[in-house]
Write an enzyme that holds these catalytic residues in place. Structure first.
Site, PDB file in Angstrom:
ATOM      1  N   HIS A  84       0.812  -1.217   0.000  1.00  0.00           N
ATOM      2  CA  HIS A  84       0.000   0.000   0.000  1.00  0.00           C
ATOM      3  C   HIS A  84       0.843   1.263   0.000  1.00  0.00           C
ATOM      4  CE1 HIS A  84      -3.519   2.495   0.772  1.00  0.00           C
ATOM      5  NE2 HIS A  84      -2.828   3.114   1.717  1.00  0.00           N
ATOM      6  N   ASP A  85       2.021   1.207   0.609  1.00  0.00           N
ATOM      7  CA  ASP A  85       2.842   2.414   0.737  1.00  0.00           C
ATOM      8  C   ASP A  85       4.269   2.125   0.267  1.00  0.00           C
ATOM      9  OD1 ASP A  85       3.575   5.001   1.362  1.00  0.00           O
ATOM     10  OD2 ASP A  85       3.876   4.604   3.498  1.00  0.00           O
ATOM     11  N   LEU A  86       4.386   1.735  -0.989  1.00  0.00           N
ATOM     12  CA  LEU A  86       5.708   1.446  -1.539  1.00  0.00           C
ATOM     13  C   LEU A  86       6.457   2.760  -1.744  1.00  0.00           C
ATOM     14  CD1 LEU A  86       7.623  -0.756  -2.548  1.00  0.00           C
ATOM     15  CD2 LEU A  86       6.653  -0.434  -4.836  1.00  0.00           C
TER      16      LEU A  86
END
Length: 253
Positions: A179-181
């Site tokens: 989700h938060d690469l």
């Protein structure tokens, strides 16, 4: 990083409004207090910390064979505007749908695939009426730094950039959505092996038709590099670096 144990056994512990799930193969003396920083502070077993939305704690645990395991203890905090109003409470709709349980399950799945990600150790969910707060213990990647810390000091050679792209492609190939690469969630160890961390709100996506999330993941990562480039006085990142990363990504199966 502690190695995945193929025969690991997992157990659930419930005490009133507190529910925990843990790897009993690694922890034979488990207690819910192990998901609190104060537990490790009292044992003088805190080995470090890092600041993000909140404090991430690095702790050391010695098992019955006196083997030390290095772990990461993280409390779940909200981000963005909502985080300013309600920093760490979430709507409770069942234990299996909590942020901690979902990330733990995804990490377990990635271990079976032998992907370079932390090993899940334990999680705790504490209900408060219709809401909950949660914490997660996972293995620490040994002798590793995130890309922001590294690129603030030196440039990386093309081979490393290609391997970063190839590693991300491995996760995507198995349907792992991060989700938060961003550049903080990609680590290199002292041998320049690549790892991904922080899979909060990550998902397993196996629909072969809808793959737009993969391109969105990569676009988010590129934006994070550009953000750091504009923010930091020194940050060794160029457009050529990004193109080399994407070559590694696109050449991998």
């Amino acid at each position: 990083m502690s190695q995945a144990i193929p025969t690991a056994q997992f157990s659930k512990l419930e005490q009133g409004k507190v529910a925990c799930f843990f790897n009993e193969t690694l922890i034979t003396d488990f207690s819910a207090d192990m998901l609190s920083p104060s537990y490790w502070q009292q044992k003088e077993a805190v080995t470090g910390s890092a600041q993000g939305r909140g404090t991430t704690w690095f702790v050391a645990y010695s098992d019955n064979n006196s083997i030390q395991h290095d772990w990461v203890l993280r409390h779940y905090y909200r981000g963005g505007l909502m985080g300013k109003i309600n920093k760490d409470s979430y709507w409770f709709s069942g234990l299996e749908s909590t942020r901690a349980a979902c990330e733990f399950a995804l990490l377990r799945h990635m271990q079976t695939l032998q992907l370079p990600a932390p090993e899940p150790i334990a999680y705790r969910v504490v209900q408060h009426g219709l809401s909950y707060k949660a914490d997660l213990l996972s293995s620490r990647i040994q002798q590793a730094q995130d890309l922001v810390a590294i690129l603030s000091v030196k440039a990386l050679v093309d081979d490393v950039w290609r391997r970063i792209g190839a590693t991300i492609k491995r996760f995507h190939h198995h349907g792992i959505y991060h989700h938060d690469l961003n550049s903080h969630n990609i680590l290199l160890d002292d041998k320049e092996q690549v790892f991904l961390i922080d899979f909060d709100r990550g998902e397993l996506r196996t629909n072969p038709v809808n793959t737009s999330w993969k391109q969105a993941n990569m676009a988010r990562l590129q934006r994070s590099f550009l953000k750091e480039l504009n923010k930091l006085e020194k940050f060794y990142f160029t457009e050529q670096n990004w193109q080399t990363l994407m070559k590694g990504y696109n050449r991998s199966n």
